[in-house]
Design a protein around this motif. Sequence first.
Motif, short mmCIF file in Angstrom:
data_model
loop_
_atom_site.label_atom_id
_atom_site.label_comp_id
_atom_site.label_asym_id
_atom_site.label_seq_id
_atom_site.Cartn_x
_atom_site.Cartn_y
_atom_site.Cartn_z
N MET A 1 -12.18 6.20 -10.72
CA MET A 1 -11.03 5.80 -11.52
C MET A 1 -11.40 5.52 -12.97
SD MET A 1 -9.07 3.34 -8.76
CE MET A 1 -7.85 2.79 -9.94
N GLU B 1 -3.84 6.07 -7.00
CA GLU B 1 -3.65 5.46 -5.69
C GLU B 1 -3.84 6.47 -4.56
OE1 GLU B 1 0.22 3.77 -5.63
OE2 GLU B 1 1.21 5.59 -6.33
N ASP B 2 -3.89 7.77 -4.91
CA ASP B 2 -4.14 8.82 -3.92
C ASP B 2 -5.61 9.22 -3.84
OD1 ASP B 2 -1.44 8.96 -3.31
OD2 ASP B 2 -1.05 10.55 -4.77
N LYS C 1 0.84 -1.19 0.00
CA LYS C 1 0.00 0.00 0.00
C LYS C 1 0.88 1.24 0.00
CE LYS C 1 -2.32 -0.97 3.71
NZ LYS C 1 -3.34 -0.85 4.80
N PRO C 2 0.51 2.27 -0.76
CA PRO C 2 1.39 3.45 -0.88
C PRO C 2 1.77 4.07 0.46
CG PRO C 2 -0.39 3.55 -2.48
CD PRO C 2 -0.69 2.37 -1.61
N ARG D 1 -2.30 9.54 -10.49
CA ARG D 1 -2.24 9.47 -9.03
C ARG D 1 -3.48 8.78 -8.45
NH1 ARG D 1 -1.75 15.12 -6.46
NH2 ARG D 1 -1.83 13.76 -4.64
N GLU E 1 -8.53 7.96 -2.84
CA GLU E 1 -9.30 7.82 -1.61
C GLU E 1 -8.86 8.84 -0.56
OE1 GLU E 1 -10.68 4.39 1.62
OE2 GLU E 1 -9.48 3.85 -0.13
N SER F 1 1.56 8.73 -3.74
CA SER F 1 2.02 8.24 -5.03
C SER F 1 3.43 8.75 -5.29
CB SER F 1 1.08 8.71 -6.15
OG SER F 1 0.99 10.13 -6.17
#
Length: 625
Positions: A424, A393-394, A101-102, A391, A396, A218
């Motif tokens: 997304m 993954e950012d 997880k990032p 980005r 949320e 990210s």
Amino acid sequence: MTNLRTTESDYLPRILIIDDQYGRSLKDGTQNDLRHTWRRTHGLLDATGDASASKSKPRGETVARAFFFSGQSPSPVGIGDEISNDLPAILQTVREGWVCKPEDRWALVLVDMEFVTGIITEESSRDEAGAPSKSPIGQAATEYFGLKIIEAIKTEYPDLPVVILSSNKQNQDAISERYEGQGVKVFIDKQCTAEELQNYIWEEGLVPDELGLSLGYSLPLLKALRIARKVGRTRSPVLITGQSGTGKQPLAEYLMQWSAKSTNGPQISFNCAKLKTETGVSQLFGHVKGAFTNAISDKKGLLEAADGGDLFLDELSWLNLENQSRLLKVIEDGRLTRLGEDEDKVKNVDVRVICGTNADLDLLVQEGKFLHDLLFRLDVVSIELPPLSQRFEDLELIVNGLIRKFDKQAIPRKIGAGLIPYLMSYSWPGNIRELSNMVERACVLDQESRHLLSRDMPLPVAVSPDVPNAGQVSGQHPGVHEALALDGALSASVAVPPNPEMSVEDFIQFLANVRLTADSDEELRGMFGSGRNVLGRYETASNTAITRLVLLALEKCVSEGDARNLEFNFAKTIQLLVDANVKTTKFNRFVETHCLSVEGPVGEQFKRAWEKKKAFTKPSNETTA
């Protein structure tokens, strides 16, 4: 300046320290005193989780969460064990903290140079618990195991920042020259202070925005923040580029906050779009009395007001050539002339200029619209911000931050299970600004909702070339319908067919692909209310069509065994059919054929729901649907 961070610990870096001494874990469960002393004096929380870890807090400010690993096997160790270096185990540990997880990624890896191997004896363990008997004395510095670790890490994970941690500075220059090409530019002395270690982490590590101005983990964002921290403490000009809405203003504010730590000077922002008027030009450069109409007295401009500090100029491309020339003099020589002032009356200013633009300045130079010399002086340090589409993954984290900003409820609403996959599916040409506007609108229009769902954030709709007669969000990736199903929302933006020639049959089939998993009566009513409204636009729309829509949705629910929502959906669907005065003969037949014969927990829920039908319906002379 809006801070969207949740807690102070959100930004605390997570670092990996690969060191045979500090990472050693003992079989008898005793504390590793070397590790305990070093990490307490250097502001580190021990996140290793082994028996030798210490749970006491560090002295002074906490710098980072540290995971200590010996890089050797076996582990834990005791008298009689033979210790050997274990590169595969090291790479596995690195991988677990990088391919994850990032928010759990390593911000920085610190690698010791010398790793002692051999058999642990009572004598070797007397002065240092768990220490093996063999010594690396006499080994060439260029052959240290730590260098092999660095080579392996940088080969597999070139973006992961690595620094050397060692008290042995033998051949430091040769080692540095060898590894600088791989991005390993720092040699940290183990005897450094906590403040020095913190500076290393901030300057070399991939650390999120501790001020909460630019949310995300990210890699493109973390790299931009790292550059901002490094250049923040200098006086060099900075050029921030990126698409409109990517967050150039927050990044500039972040950079200026780091600048303030060393200069204590003013930080001012100005939008160059205002320079279309004399008043705007005066606001930036200042003016003398009589310079233009209504210039009734001398006035200091923002360039003077920012003397000793920083000035952020957003939308730089709005500057015309005359004002570009004025700005160039300030950046090159610190010489400022107010509007209407004689050229020999120059004021000296010390201001660092930070500029932001979404324009292609190189192209503007070629077109003669931007001074090459000014671009040359501004582009000393360039920071490019990635678009939101890079980005995801950012997403949320950003959405939650925007909810905290715009939701006025005592307990802010939560993100629906399918919202992020739904978002997304869109390319976000307006980037974070566009997303912010949509979240704000959703919070304003519905100020009592407990969840933010996809139906609250209608996205632009276009006809999908891949799915005949089906609505699809512009720029979306495959699977948006499945994403919508997760939070149970048949939102108006998706429910409305983009093609006015679409038949009711095709529309019903389109909606039937979305599983019925509503979480509330209000949401379920909204779903079917939207369906009735859409179908009502067509002459062929009828109660029969609504019934078929319900049957198809329920049939999919049965086939996928959705036990969690079956009883709720089934009972509420009956109520909605009654409310809509829908004839239910076919509905009854469907239940008797497909539902009451189902065994197990799902079947029991069906039977209980069917009993509730008596409370909702009355016998009537129903026609076959």
